[in-house]
Design an enzyme around this catalytic site. Structure first.
Site, PDB file in Angstrom:
ATOM      1  N   ASN A  10       0.881  -1.173   0.000  1.00 38.86           N
ATOM      2  CA  ASN A  10       0.000   0.000   0.000  1.00 38.86           C
ATOM      3  C   ASN A  10       0.915   1.218   0.000  1.00 38.86           C
ATOM      4  O   ASN A  10       1.396   1.650   1.035  1.00 38.86           O
ATOM      5  CB  ASN A  10      -0.895  -0.028   1.242  1.00 38.86           C
ATOM      6  CG  ASN A  10      -1.843   1.158   1.304  1.00 38.86           C
ATOM      7  OD1 ASN A  10      -1.789   2.057   0.465  1.00 38.86           O
ATOM      8  ND2 ASN A  10      -2.697   1.181   2.300  1.00 38.86           N
ATOM      9  N   ARG A  90      -2.578  -2.050  -3.427  1.00 34.30           N
ATOM     10  CA  ARG A  90      -3.766  -1.240  -3.212  1.00 34.30           C
ATOM     11  C   ARG A  90      -3.625   0.015  -4.070  1.00 34.30           C
ATOM     12  O   ARG A  90      -2.638   0.744  -3.970  1.00 34.30           O
ATOM     13  CB  ARG A  90      -3.896  -0.840  -1.745  1.00 34.30           C
ATOM     14  CG  ARG A  90      -5.094   0.066  -1.483  1.00 34.30           C
ATOM     15  CD  ARG A  90      -4.953   0.829  -0.202  1.00 34.30           C
ATOM     16  NE  ARG A  90      -6.093   1.724   0.040  1.00 34.30           N
ATOM     17  CZ  ARG A  90      -6.016   2.866   0.685  1.00 34.30           C
ATOM     18  NH1 ARG A  90      -4.850   3.272   1.165  1.00 34.30           N
ATOM     19  NH2 ARG A  90      -7.073   3.616   0.859  1.00 34.30           N
ATOM     20  N   HIS A 179     -12.704   3.044   0.494  1.00 40.81           N
ATOM     21  CA  HIS A 179     -12.788   1.986   1.514  1.00 40.81           C
ATOM     22  C   HIS A 179     -13.506   0.746   0.972  1.00 40.81           C
ATOM     23  O   HIS A 179     -14.067  -0.046   1.737  1.00 40.81           O
ATOM     24  CB  HIS A 179     -13.527   2.468   2.768  1.00 40.81           C
ATOM     25  CG  HIS A 179     -12.787   3.498   3.561  1.00 40.81           C
ATOM     26  ND1 HIS A 179     -13.417   4.564   4.159  1.00 40.81           N
ATOM     27  CD2 HIS A 179     -11.468   3.622   3.866  1.00 40.81           C
ATOM     28  CE1 HIS A 179     -12.526   5.308   4.790  1.00 40.81           C
ATOM     29  NE2 HIS A 179     -11.333   4.761   4.632  1.00 40.81           N
ATOM     30  N   ARG A 240     -10.083  15.519   8.175  1.00 44.52           N
ATOM     31  CA  ARG A 240     -10.876  15.934   7.016  1.00 44.52           C
ATOM     32  C   ARG A 240     -12.261  16.397   7.451  1.00 44.52           C
ATOM     33  O   ARG A 240     -12.851  15.842   8.372  1.00 44.52           O
ATOM     34  CB  ARG A 240     -10.991  14.779   6.016  1.00 44.52           C
ATOM     35  CG  ARG A 240      -9.755  14.597   5.166  1.00 44.52           C
ATOM     36  CD  ARG A 240      -9.849  13.359   4.308  1.00 44.52           C
ATOM     37  NE  ARG A 240      -9.160  12.233   4.914  1.00 44.52           N
ATOM     38  CZ  ARG A 240      -9.181  10.984   4.440  1.00 44.52           C
ATOM     39  NH1 ARG A 240      -9.880  10.706   3.359  1.00 44.52           N
ATOM     40  NH2 ARG A 240      -8.522  10.030   5.051  1.00 44.52           N
ATOM     41  N   GLU A 385      -8.394  -5.701   5.013  1.00 48.06           N
ATOM     42  CA  GLU A 385      -8.250  -5.312   3.613  1.00 48.06           C
ATOM     43  C   GLU A 385      -7.110  -6.051   2.929  1.00 48.06           C
ATOM     44  O   GLU A 385      -7.176  -6.360   1.739  1.00 48.06           O
ATOM     45  CB  GLU A 385      -8.043  -3.800   3.526  1.00 48.06           C
ATOM     46  CG  GLU A 385      -9.248  -3.007   4.008  1.00 48.06           C
ATOM     47  CD  GLU A 385      -8.963  -1.538   4.211  1.00 48.06           C
ATOM     48  OE1 GLU A 385      -9.193  -0.770   3.262  1.00 48.06           O
ATOM     49  OE2 GLU A 385      -8.511  -1.158   5.311  1.00 48.06           O
TER      50      GLU A 385
END
Length: 397
Positions: A10, A90, A179, A240, A385
């Site tokens: 990733n 990813r 996601h 965020r 994941e």
């Protein structure tokens, strides 16, 4: 023990997470993180057989390749070359072109490069990891698994923005969602827990971490999600802002703020950090709240209220509900946040199982509430994941 290991990468703009995953059992024999790329203190740390290791990465550039070189050395020392079957990457944004995981070739690389405007902070970094890994493991097949792919089943009414059609046709501006691997994984695990076929199951999946999103899942497919064209939309997050009146951007620009200042604030100085003034980490916010900090209490209230609002609104996308699923670092571990969200859903009939909620933490799955009115439960399921990426690689082989 499986004979199929997948190296999962990733790659971020200044970091590289990695894991060596058994594609059948999900066990990770190696996990690690390279960070501070481009800085003098760039380093890579890893955990192997329970032991932690760390080393500095020299120089000020080419740290992705240097990190990959370290990983290659570790894998060689593990002597697992005969079991290592693939490298899985990813990739944050697949646009509309990539609706599922793919084996990487030059055409795929070109495609990821063509849509990098949709994720300028992420896709170029993902490509750096891909190029470095292809140079390091030329004999291994490499695969791209996209955060956006699971959401490609959303209907037009869910992904279309209420803006001029030409903006979608010319620039691809629409809701994409992120996601995806997490929402996919926990929905499959929830169906198993409920002993129900996933293609007959309806869920609202709630991934709460430093990044956070909600997903409505109808018959196993994503039909709506809270993140949008970018991961800035939807829920309030660690730094965020989530959903915001776009008129605020124009207002700040008229006040003399630059575009960079505005988006730096919205991406890096908002959310938990902005509202609390204390921390971007939910644990720090909760600790300050317990000590009477008003900003921390407000951040807690805003976050839990917004999550509950999204959960309730996504009933519109479903014709029935089997479960609300909590996952992600906050969703899996934060008892006070889950408890408050459930309280905000009282009109939907959810009654907390206090012991179940206390037990379902720190890696433990479980049922934490039930709604007789909806015939639904609330579950906690730890996400994985990396396992999704590893399994996709093996399935595509």
């Amino acid at each position: 023990m499986s004979n199929k290991l997948v190296l999962v990468l990733n790659s971020g703009s200044s970091s590289l997470k990695f894991a060596l995953i058994d594609a059948e059992t999900g066990a990770a024999s190696l996990t690690g993180l390279g960070e501070c790329f481009g800085l003098a203190d760039a380093r890579i740390s890893w955990k192997l057989n329970g032991e932690k290791h760390e080393t500095q990465l020299p120089g000020l550039d080419d740290h992705h390749q240097k990190a990959i070189d370290v990983i290659v050395g570790i894998v060689n020392e593990m002597q697992v070359e005969d079991r290592l079957v693939a490298v899985g990457h990813r990739v944050v944004h697949g646009g509309e072109r990539f609706a599922k995981s793919v084996r990487i070739d030059q055409d795929v690389i070109n495609g990821i490069n063509e849509i990098q405007d949709l994720a300028p902070l992420h896709n170029p970094a993902n490509l750096m990891g891909i190029h470095a890994a292809m140079a390091a493991f030329p004999a291994l097949p490499q695969f791209a698994v996209f955060d956006t792919a699971f959401h490609q089943t959303m209907p037009p009414k869910a992904f279309t923005g209420a803006i001029a059609t030409e903006l979608y046709e010319k620039y691809g501006i629409r809701r994409y969602g992120f996601h995806g691997t997490s929402h996919y994984y926990v929905s499959r695990e929830a169906a198993k827990m409920l002993n129900k076929p996933v293609d007959e199951s309806n869920f609202i999946s709630v991934h709460l971490g430093n990044g956070a999103s909600v997903c409505a899942i109808h018959n196993g497919q994503s039909v709506d999600t809270s993140m949008g064209f970018t991961p800035l939309a939807g829920l309030m997050m660690g730094t965020r802002c989530g959903d915001l009146d776009p008129g605020i951007i124009e207002f700040l620009m008229k006040k003399g703020w630059s575009q960079d200042e505005i988006f730096n604030t919205l991406n890096k100085k908002s959310g938990f950090l902005g509202v609390s003034g204390v921390s971007s980490d939910a644990r720090g916010v909760l600790e300050a709240m317990e000590q009477g900090h008003e900003g921390a209490k407000l951040a807690f209230d805003v976050f839990t209220y917004r999550v509950a609002k999204y959960i309730a609104s996504y009933l519109v996308a479903l014709d029935s509900l089997d479960a609300v699923i909590f996952t992600g670092g906050i969703g899996e571990n934060s008892l006070p946040i889950r408890r408050e969200i459930l309280k905000n859903l009282k009109l939907l009939g959810f009654v907390e199982d206090e012991k179940g909620n206390e037990d379902a933490r720190f890696g433990a799955a479980g049922q934490i509430a039930k709604s007789e009115m909806l015939g639904a439960v609330a579950l906690v399921i730890p996400t994985n994941e990396e396992l999704v990426i590893a399994q996709d690689c093996v399935n595509l082989m």
